[in-house]
Motif scaffolding. Structure first.
Motif, PDB file in Angstrom:
ATOM      1  N   ASP A 460      29.107  40.805  32.741  1.00 35.42           N
ATOM      2  CA  ASP A 460      29.048  40.783  31.280  1.00 35.42           C
ATOM      3  C   ASP A 460      29.246  39.334  30.853  1.00 35.42           C
ATOM      4  O   ASP A 460      30.045  38.611  31.474  1.00 35.42           O
ATOM      5  N   PRO A 461      28.541  38.875  29.802  1.00 38.82           N
ATOM      6  CA  PRO A 461      28.693  37.479  29.383  1.00 38.82           C
ATOM      7  C   PRO A 461      30.118  37.076  29.048  1.00 38.82           C
ATOM      8  O   PRO A 461      30.451  35.889  29.096  1.00 38.82           O
ATOM      9  N   MET A 462      30.969  38.051  28.739  1.00 39.61           N
ATOM     10  CA  MET A 462      32.355  37.731  28.387  1.00 39.61           C
ATOM     11  C   MET A 462      33.015  36.863  29.451  1.00 39.61           C
ATOM     12  O   MET A 462      33.817  35.975  29.138  1.00 39.61           O
ATOM     13  N   THR A 463      32.688  37.076  30.713  1.00 39.96           N
ATOM     14  CA  THR A 463      33.331  36.337  31.790  1.00 39.96           C
ATOM     15  C   THR A 463      33.014  34.842  31.764  1.00 39.96           C
ATOM     16  O   THR A 463      33.710  34.053  32.376  1.00 39.96           O
ATOM     17  N   PHE A 464      31.972  34.455  31.021  1.00 37.53           N
ATOM     18  CA  PHE A 464      31.632  33.038  30.876  1.00 37.53           C
ATOM     19  C   PHE A 464      32.206  32.431  29.596  1.00 37.53           C
ATOM     20  O   PHE A 464      32.118  31.219  29.397  1.00 37.53           O
ATOM     21  N   PHE A 465      32.775  33.269  28.743  1.00 36.80           N
ATOM     22  CA  PHE A 465      33.244  32.763  27.452  1.00 36.80           C
ATOM     23  C   PHE A 465      34.744  32.884  27.228  1.00 36.80           C
ATOM     24  O   PHE A 465      35.343  32.027  26.572  1.00 36.80           O
ATOM     25  N   ASP A 466      35.376  33.937  27.772  1.00 42.06           N
ATOM     26  CA  ASP A 466      36.804  34.078  27.479  1.00 42.06           C
ATOM     27  C   ASP A 466      37.646  33.000  28.159  1.00 42.06           C
ATOM     28  O   ASP A 466      38.789  32.759  27.769  1.00 42.06           O
ATOM     29  N   LEU A 467      37.092  32.304  29.152  1.00 35.48           N
ATOM     30  CA  LEU A 467      37.889  31.258  29.804  1.00 35.48           C
ATOM     31  C   LEU A 467      38.023  29.996  28.959  1.00 35.48           C
ATOM     32  O   LEU A 467      38.862  29.141  29.254  1.00 35.48           O
ATOM     33  N   TRP A 468      37.231  29.848  27.882  1.00 29.92           N
ATOM     34  CA  TRP A 468      37.315  28.647  27.048  1.00 29.92           C
ATOM     35  C   TRP A 468      38.052  28.887  25.734  1.00 29.92           C
ATOM     36  O   TRP A 468      38.052  28.036  24.857  1.00 29.92           O
ATOM     37  N   THR A 469      38.682  30.055  25.598  1.00 29.17           N
ATOM     38  CA  THR A 469      39.465  30.298  24.388  1.00 29.17           C
ATOM     39  C   THR A 469      40.794  29.534  24.465  1.00 29.17           C
ATOM     40  O   THR A 469      41.217  29.104  25.538  1.00 29.17           O
ATOM     41  N   SER A 470      41.449  29.415  23.340  1.00 25.09           N
ATOM     42  CA  SER A 470      42.708  28.673  23.280  1.00 25.09           C
ATOM     43  C   SER A 470      43.799  29.305  24.134  1.00 25.09           C
ATOM     44  O   SER A 470      44.715  28.620  24.596  1.00 25.09           O
ATOM     45  N   LYS A 471      43.705  30.626  24.383  1.00 22.98           N
ATOM     46  CA  LYS A 471      44.765  31.324  25.116  1.00 22.98           C
ATOM     47  C   LYS A 471      44.448  31.523  26.594  1.00 22.98           C
ATOM     48  O   LYS A 471      45.244  32.122  27.321  1.00 22.98           O
ATOM     49  N   SER A 472      43.328  31.020  27.054  1.00 24.42           N
ATOM     50  CA  SER A 472      42.927  31.235  28.437  1.00 24.42           C
ATOM     51  C   SER A 472      43.656  30.303  29.397  1.00 24.42           C
ATOM     52  O   SER A 472      43.718  29.091  29.179  1.00 24.42           O
TER      53      SER A 472
END
Length: 553
Positions: A460-472
């Protein structure tokens, strides 16, 4: 004045020479370029190579592909992924999912045991997940945010509550695990096969150094670690207590530790290795054309859903300026890199999400084109001058690019640095670093530009985007953007898959166009060699390899 030769041209000449030399020696092993390990079928001992020593074997702290491969041998989650990357029973023999998609009830098999003979229970999963989420765990688990799908998990991890009973994971008895999610998450079941979700034996709470010694590593997977000679070798033996022991044919997996692709290929040719190349090893890029001719039946080059990129430390000068970041990203020739340097059939990347990752109805990359920026040297020069003016520079501060020790990474770094010199007039120092040091420097933001790659944790594309959030815990670029966080959170909570994909496309625009935090270079192919009598090796959509069900004929 002598005309300066392009470093890329010199690299290309060396690749040609290397190909010729490789061709000259191809007949020494009976004409097929490699020797078989004749004892393999009898002994069922697999020999592979890791190009870097895993920094940790603690599932809560792991965050790299090297550790992933070894942990997958030693542990098993509630489910595991089959040859089609679909979840099948692991420690859980069956499960029930509520009609609203919020509650999962996992029924654990009663014959699942730890390597010391103790039963694997639901309480072991609760213990392991609490350990990942506990804000007092040191060092902080980088993947804690992967458990935020669970009700109350984020509040506990961020100290909004200190009561773990408010988190939606409960052992209702020794063999029943109940998990409640915040929102329906179709890929959650597959996510429980990921190492952050593995159970951990509860004895680790009394020994902070348990993961540094094979004697204190109590595991529940097909293999147990028996040898770890730092910098030289790791060995895992078949676990007699594993519940599915009858389907494990290998008696041992022996892993050499070498970051030299030439050594790895030589060892494969001589029969010392049975598998070489991605995802944990490396085949020299200059040898690929010759290998195609010599060992066509042993070589595979398949596109996978992973990306190779450079990342900018947005808190370090001069890359705290978006225009300067954009100038560096726009001034290289990706097609020239994949054609003349990597030579593995890779595709130039202009987005973060590779082909092969699911979208709303088709692949995400089919539904949303990766045209977020273009290569344009003239525009890059203009942006560089504008960025320098904004920062008050007459010349740029010294720039360094770091990469983990690898011949391939070195060749790419030298080629890219040469392009920056030629197209922008900027001198960039390149520096290779040992894997553990490299990861530590990235995590502590002790760099300017760093080599990076990402293999998805689930489809799922989420795995490429949630790592760049402020809380990751995986955000090692210093990027903090409220709009980006909101888009990822909307996709995280939405049940509308079309809307989720639109949110991802907007987040990708921010990441690789508006802010140019990342500099995509190419989408990976998995380039590997495998002996003809080695069977049962499973390769997934992301380029990962599962050796646990492998065997020799």
């Amino acid at each position: 004045m002598r005309k300066r030769k392009s470093l890329l041209t010199l690299l290309t000449m060396l690749l040609v020479v290397g190909t010729v030399l490789a061709g000259c020696g191809s007949k020494s092993d009976g004409g097929n370029g490699s020797k078989q390990n004749t004892a393999a079928a009898k002994d069922q001992v697999l020999h592979i190579n890791l190009s870097a020593e895993p920094p940790t074997f603690d599932p809560a702290l792991a965050q790299d592909s090297q550790a992933h491969t070894v942990l997958n041998m030693m542990y098993e989650g509630l489910v595991r992924l089959d040859e089609n990357s679909q979840p099948v029973p692991g420690v859980a023999e069956k499960w029930d999912i509520s009609s609203d998609g919020l509650k999962y009830v996992f029924h654990l098999r009663k014959d699942a045991k730890w390597s010391n003979g103790d039963p694997v229970t639901a309480k072991d999963f609760v213990f392991a997940w609490q350990r990942v989420l506990d804000p007092n765990t040191v060092p902080a688990p980088p993947y804690a945010y992967q458990l935020y799908y669970i009700k109350g998990a984020e509040d506990y991890n961020t100290k909004k509550t200190t009561d773990f009973s408010q988190v939606g994971v409960k052992a209702t008895d020794d063999y029943t695990l109940e998990v409640t999610l915040n929102n329906p998450t179709p890929y959650f079941l597959g996510l429980t096969s990921f190492y952050t979700f593995y159970p951990v034996h509860q004895s680790v709470k009394d020994n902070p150094k348990w993961a540094a010694d094979p004697k204190t590593m109590i595991t529940n997977g097909p293999f147990t670690m028996t040898t770890w000679t730092t910098g030289q070798k790791i060995e895992v033996d078949k676990n007699p207590n594993y519940w599915d022991n009858k389907d494990i044919k290998l008696n041992k997996i022996s892993m050499s530790l070498s970051n030299s692709g030439a050594t790895e290929l030589s060892s494969y040719r001589s029969g010392q290795l049975d598998y070489a190349g991605m995802p944990n090893g490396e085949i020299p890029t200059d040898q690929i054309p010759a290998i195609k001719k010599e060992m066509p039946d042993e070589l595979t080059m398949n596109p996978v859903g992973s990306i190779y990129y450079y990342q900018f430390n947005t808190t370090a000068k001069p890359f705290d300026n978006a225009k300067i970041r954009k100038a560096f990203a726009m001034s290289i020739n990706r097609q020239e890199i994949v054609d003349k340097v990597t030579q593995g059939g890779e595709r130039p990347a202009f987005g973060m999400v590779p082909p092969g990752i699911a979208g709303a109805k088709d692949e995400f990359r089919t539904e949303h084109k990766d045209d977020y920026f273009q290569e344009n040297v003239d525009e890059a020069k203009k942006l560089l001058q504008e960025g320098m003016k904004e920062e008050g520079y007459t010349t740029l501060p010294p720039v360094k690019l770091i990469y983990n020790s690898s011949e391939k990474h070195k060749k790419i770094a030298l080629a890219v640095a040469d392009m920056w010199k030629k197209n922008l007039g900027v001198d960039v120092q390149t520096e290779n670093q040992e894997w553990g040091v490299f990861l530590k420097n990235r995590k502590s933001l002790n760099y300017q530009i760093a080599r990076a790659g990402w293999n998805p944790d689930y489809n799922d594309p989420m795995t490429f985007f949630d790592l760049w959030t402020s809380k990751s815990g995986n955000n090692d670029v210093g990027f903090k953007n409220k709009e980006y966080d909101a888009l990822v959170n909307d996709a995280f909570t939405s049940a509308d898959n079309n809307k989720r994909m639109d949110d991802f496309a907007k987040a990708e625009t921010l990441l690789v166009k508006d802010q140019q935090v990342l500099m995509p270079i190419y989408y990976y192919t998995s380039v590997s060699l495998q002996k003809p009598n080695l069977k049962g090796v499973v390769k997934d959509y992301a380029g990962g390899v599962d050796f646990t069900r492998a065997y020799f004929e």
